[in-house]
Write a protein that holds these residues in place. Structure first.
Motif, PDB file in Angstrom:
ATOM      1  N   PHE A 510       0.777  -1.153   0.073  1.00 43.20           N
ATOM      2  CA  PHE A 510       0.063   0.021  -0.038  1.00 43.20           C
ATOM      3  C   PHE A 510       0.983   1.235  -0.043  1.00 43.20           C
ATOM      4  CE2 PHE A 510       0.590   1.270   4.515  1.00 43.20           C
ATOM      5  CZ  PHE A 510       1.057  -0.017   4.936  1.00 43.20           C
ATOM      6  N   GLY A 511       0.292   2.303  -0.367  1.00 51.80           N
ATOM      7  CA  GLY A 511       0.976   3.660  -0.410  1.00 51.80           C
ATOM      8  C   GLY A 511       1.483   3.816  -1.577  1.00 51.80           C
ATOM      9  N   GLU A 512       1.168   3.030  -2.852  1.00 56.78           N
ATOM     10  CA  GLU A 512       1.616   3.289  -4.054  1.00 56.78           C
ATOM     11  C   GLU A 512       0.846   4.507  -5.036  1.00 56.78           C
ATOM     12  OE1 GLU A 512      -0.558   1.427  -3.070  1.00 56.78           O
ATOM     13  OE2 GLU A 512      -1.708   0.904  -5.049  1.00 56.78           O
ATOM     14  N   MET A 513      -0.410   4.583  -4.476  1.00 57.95           N
ATOM     15  CA  MET A 513      -1.364   5.295  -5.476  1.00 57.95           C
ATOM     16  C   MET A 513      -0.932   6.883  -5.604  1.00 57.95           C
ATOM     17  SD  MET A 513      -5.159   3.481  -4.314  1.00 57.95           S
ATOM     18  CE  MET A 513      -5.953   4.834  -5.137  1.00 57.95           C
ATOM     19  N   PRO A 520      -2.171  13.981  -3.245  1.00 59.87           N
ATOM     20  CA  PRO A 520      -2.272  13.379  -1.715  1.00 59.87           C
ATOM     21  C   PRO A 520      -2.576  11.840  -1.575  1.00 59.87           C
ATOM     22  CG  PRO A 520      -3.286  15.241  -2.035  1.00 59.87           C
ATOM     23  CD  PRO A 520      -3.308  14.768  -3.503  1.00 59.87           C
ATOM     24  N   ARG A 521      -2.307  11.267  -0.416  1.00 62.01           N
ATOM     25  CA  ARG A 521      -2.761  10.032   0.063  1.00 62.01           C
ATOM     26  C   ARG A 521      -4.397  10.002  -0.087  1.00 62.01           C
ATOM     27  NH1 ARG A 521       1.456   6.980  -0.109  1.00 62.01           N
ATOM     28  NH2 ARG A 521       2.904   7.033   1.520  1.00 62.01           N
ATOM     29  N   SER A 522      -4.610   8.774  -0.505  1.00 67.07           N
ATOM     30  CA  SER A 522      -6.334   8.766  -0.772  1.00 67.07           C
ATOM     31  C   SER A 522      -6.955   7.963   0.496  1.00 67.07           C
ATOM     32  CB  SER A 522      -6.314   7.701  -1.988  1.00 67.07           C
ATOM     33  OG  SER A 522      -5.648   6.605  -1.611  1.00 67.07           O
ATOM     34  N   ALA A 523      -6.341   7.511   1.344  1.00 67.74           N
ATOM     35  CA  ALA A 523      -6.804   7.079   2.464  1.00 67.74           C
ATOM     36  C   ALA A 523      -6.004   6.746   3.752  1.00 67.74           C
ATOM     37  CB  ALA A 523      -7.019   5.579   2.128  1.00 67.74           C
ATOM     38  N   MET A 565     -12.619   1.132  -7.673  1.00 69.06           N
ATOM     39  CA  MET A 565     -13.287   0.459  -6.559  1.00 69.06           C
ATOM     40  C   MET A 565     -13.644   1.664  -5.643  1.00 69.06           C
ATOM     41  SD  MET A 565     -12.276  -1.802  -3.326  1.00 69.06           S
ATOM     42  CE  MET A 565     -11.896  -3.040  -3.896  1.00 69.06           C
ATOM     43  N   ASN A 566     -12.826   2.667  -5.149  1.00 65.71           N
ATOM     44  CA  ASN A 566     -12.930   3.654  -4.371  1.00 65.71           C
ATOM     45  C   ASN A 566     -14.056   4.824  -4.794  1.00 65.71           C
ATOM     46  OD1 ASN A 566     -11.135   2.440  -2.799  1.00 65.71           O
ATOM     47  ND2 ASN A 566      -9.559   4.068  -2.880  1.00 65.71           N
ATOM     48  N   GLU A 567     -13.880   4.947  -6.338  1.00 63.36           N
ATOM     49  CA  GLU A 567     -14.846   5.784  -6.757  1.00 63.36           C
ATOM     50  C   GLU A 567     -16.297   5.120  -7.077  1.00 63.36           C
ATOM     51  OE1 GLU A 567     -11.187   8.100  -9.656  1.00 63.36           O
ATOM     52  OE2 GLU A 567     -12.592   6.676 -10.621  1.00 63.36           O
TER      53      GLU A 567
HETATM   54  P1  CMP Z   1      -2.161   6.255  -1.289  1.00 62.62           P
HETATM   55  O1  CMP Z   1      -3.013   6.807  -1.741  1.00 62.62           O
HETATM   56  O2  CMP Z   1      -0.627   6.448  -1.541  1.00 62.62           O
HETATM   57  O3  CMP Z   1      -2.141   5.927   0.297  1.00 62.62           O
HETATM   58  C1  CMP Z   1      -3.326   5.171   0.768  1.00 62.62           C
HETATM   59  C2  CMP Z   1      -3.041   3.706   0.165  1.00 62.62           C
HETATM   60  O4  CMP Z   1      -4.155   3.007   0.635  1.00 62.62           O
HETATM   61  C3  CMP Z   1      -3.175   3.907  -1.198  1.00 62.62           C
HETATM   62  O5  CMP Z   1      -2.199   4.605  -1.667  1.00 62.62           O
HETATM   63  C4  CMP Z   1      -3.531   2.418  -1.453  1.00 62.62           C
HETATM   64  O6  CMP Z   1      -1.900   1.607  -1.235  1.00 62.62           O
HETATM   65  C5  CMP Z   1      -4.484   1.852  -0.292  1.00 62.62           C
HETATM   66  N1  CMP Z   1      -5.595   2.006  -0.821  1.00 62.62           N
HETATM   67  C6  CMP Z   1      -6.553   2.875  -1.104  1.00 62.62           C
HETATM   68  N2  CMP Z   1      -7.616   2.449  -1.441  1.00 62.62           N
HETATM   69  C7  CMP Z   1      -7.602   1.007  -1.271  1.00 62.62           C
HETATM   70  C8  CMP Z   1      -8.466  -0.003  -1.874  1.00 62.62           C
HETATM   71  N3  CMP Z   1      -9.867   0.102  -2.125  1.00 62.62           N
HETATM   72  N4  CMP Z   1      -8.062  -1.339  -1.356  1.00 62.62           N
HETATM   73  C9  CMP Z   1      -6.835  -1.650  -1.063  1.00 62.62           C
HETATM   74  N5  CMP Z   1      -5.870  -0.586  -0.652  1.00 62.62           N
HETATM   75  C10 CMP Z   1      -6.333   0.636  -0.871  1.00 62.62           C
END
Ligand code: CMP
Length: 574
Positions: A510-513, A520-523, A565-567
């Protein structure tokens, strides 16, 4: 020529002519080294036609010596040497002693000084590493027990010569030369011991610093360089270490370039990067050692063969017969079989680079007369050329006189040595195996890395950092700037996104997005239990996926799926 470019001319002519002669030698089934030496003779001052710049050639040769010695250090295995010490140590020292005495003896007959005799004898006593390794490789014997004994024996000889190079300047005056330091002037009685003590003190200080600091600083430095992913920077760092330590130690401690370079190699040898370092610096080692042999050839006056054929024959007899007989006698006296005695003695029945280095120093110190160098060069040329014949002779003798395996005299002793070597080998292998195992574990825990080649895997292992987290620890905060990507080795984390909580476990990342998109970080991401991670910082991550497009594809695909998925969830929740 449009303008004066003596350096370019020397390098270009050196390479071209060495190539032509080396190639011809090899077509004539002789070692290319003979070709390089003859190339030097051809462009030297003693033969008609073009004469290369001897001063420049000598300096280029010095780089060759540094790289050669660096290579010797890089391949030096203390474990192997330790395993064969009971035969290599007394054998090599005994052989050096007796061969030097023979040198002193003939020098006395020719009316040379004692100092000249000692330098001459030492030059005749040490074999060429380059030639020995090549000969053993050709016969597929480097890793056999007899080959290992010969290599260990040669390493002892090399070490003794390194010591001789260091001590000779201190003893030069006492032996009738000009002394180590120019302008040293009249030395008081007893000052030789002061000189000697000072020299040894400096060498000891240098060795202590090299061995204490080196293994800490050098591997760390190389790891940093390896992380940049630039091959050219890595090669450069290896060269900087070799030449920098050689030159720096000479300037600071007054030890020879050769000794400094040897220890630079030994220090690197211990690091995880030794193989990569050897691999990357090999072409340069090869190129400059060729120039070294050319420049040695330039010093050779072929007229010595006409002027003094008898002396050349005497020298050859000492190198090929005298040394071989002593070596064989010592091996047999130590209780080893005839096969071992013959392999060792034929491997050592030549002289090479160390003799040239030592002879050069002997002349610079005013100990060895120039005709000594001519004789040594002639001895080297002939003994290297004839070495394959010596091996053929020793094969014949082995077949003729060594009885069948099993009842061989000394076979039990050889087998016990073989076991010891095997143990030493296993210990070094264990170190390598540990690395392979780590890489395999990595591929098993993270299927996304399974496609990496071994080098990519090692790269990753060196780039990864380790991080742990307690339950409840916040690892990523939504909206923050991205700096790290996490690979879960153990434990679980919870990703809070779009009103949902998603668990991720070992093998996932995780942390790749945010790192890929620049957003910025999405979650929020929190550790659920005790977790262990491998992490890559932004720079390393970007470099790594740029170098490995197949990994990039996987990471991009996961990021895209997660985003989608998040969207969808966000749209459904709205
Ligand atoms: P990033 O946006 O850098 O930081 C938060 C991370 O949470 C994000 O990268 C993903 O690696 C992880 N993440 C975000 N959404 C999901 C998801 N739907 N399922 C699994 N991991 C997620």
């Amino acid at each position: 020529m449009p303008h004066e470019t003596p350096l370019i001319a020397t390098v270009a002519i050196g390479f071209v002519i060495a190539f032509i002669f080396g190639f011809c030698a090899s077509r004539l089934r002789m070692p290319p080294l003979i070709g390089y030496l003859l190339a030097g003779v051809a462009v030297g001052p003693f033969t008609p036609g073009f004469v290369a710049d001897a001063g420049l050639a000598a300096q280029l040769a010095e780089i060759g010596v540094i790289l050669l010695m660096f290579g010797v250090g890089l391949h030096f295995s203390a474990a192997d040497l330790l395993a064969v010490r009971w035969i290599a140590l007394p054998g090599a020292i005994g052989q050096i002693g007796v061969a030097t005495l023979m040198g002193v003896g003939v020098a006395y007959l020719w009316g040379w000084s004692l100092g000249a005799g000692i330098v001459f004898g030492l030059c005749l006593s040490v074999a060429s590493t380059v030639v020995l390794l090549k000969a053993l490789e050709e016969r597929n014997a480097v890793n056999g027990v007899n080959g290992r004994i010969a290599v260990g024996w040669l390493i002892v000889e090399d070490l003794a010569m390194v010591l001789a190079l260091v001590l000779l300047p201190a003893f030069a005056e006492a032996l009738g030369g000009q002394g180590g330091d120019a302008g040293h002037g009249a030395a008081a009685a007893g000052s030789i011991w002061l000189d000697l003590g000072l020299t040894l003190g400096k060498v000891a200080a240098f060795v202590a610093i090299a061995l204490l600091l080196g293994p800490r600083v050098v591997p760390w430095l190389l790891a940093q360089v390896a992380r940049t992913g630039s091959r050219e920077l890595f090669t450069l760092s290896v060269l900087a270490i070799a030449l920098g330590i050689a030159f720096g130690s000479a300037a600071l401690f007054g030890v020879s370039f050769a000794l400094g370079a040897f220890f630079a190699g030994v220090v690197l040898n211990e690091s995880d990067f030794s193989q990569k370092a050897a691999h990357e610096s090999m072409p340069l080692q090869d190129a400059f050692s060729v120039l070294f042999f050319v420049s040695v050839g330039m010093l050779f006056d072929p007229m010595v063969l006409l002027r003094d054929p008898l002396s050349v024959l005497v020298v050859l007899a000492i190198i090929m017969l005298g040394k071989s007989l002593i070596a064989a006698a010592m091996v047999l006296a130590l209780g080893y079989p005839l096969g071992t005695a013959l392999t060792v003695s034929s491997s050592l029945a030549q002289i090479g680079e160390f003799s040239f280095i030592l002879a050069g120093l002997g002349i610079a110190l005013g100990l060895l007369p120039p005709e000594g160098r001519d004789l040594i060069l002639a001895g080297a040329l002939f003994s290297i050329t004839l070495n394959p014949l010596v091996f053929l002779g020793s094969d014949w003798l082995t077949r003729r006189f060594a009885p069948e395996e099993g009842e061989v005299r000394g076979a039990a002793r050889l087998r016990s040595l073989e076991r010891e070597l095997m143990k030493a080998h296993l210990r070094t292998e264990a170190r390598d195996a540990e690395r392979v195992l780590k890489a395999r574990e990595l591929a098993e825990s993270f299927p996304m890395f399974a496609s990496l080649d071994p080098q990519g895997m090692q790269d990753l292992l060196h780039t990864f950092r380790h991080r742990t987290a307690n339950p409840g620890a916040r690892l990523i905060r939504r909206g923050d700037r991205a700096d790290t990507v996490f690979f879960i080795a153990a434990g679980q984390v919870e990703v809070a996104v779009a009103g949902r909580k998603i668990r991720l476990g070992p093998g996932e990342h995780f942390g790749e997005m945010a790192l890929m998109s620049g957003e910025p970080r999405s979650a929020d991401v929190t550790a659920v239990d005790y977790c262990q991670f491998f992490t890559l910082d932004r720079r390393d991550f970007r470099r790594f996926i740029a170098q490995h497009p197949e990994i990039r594809t996987v990471v991009e695909a996961t990021a895209a799926a997660r985003r989608q998925m998040n969207e969808e969830k966000a749209a459904a929740g709205a």
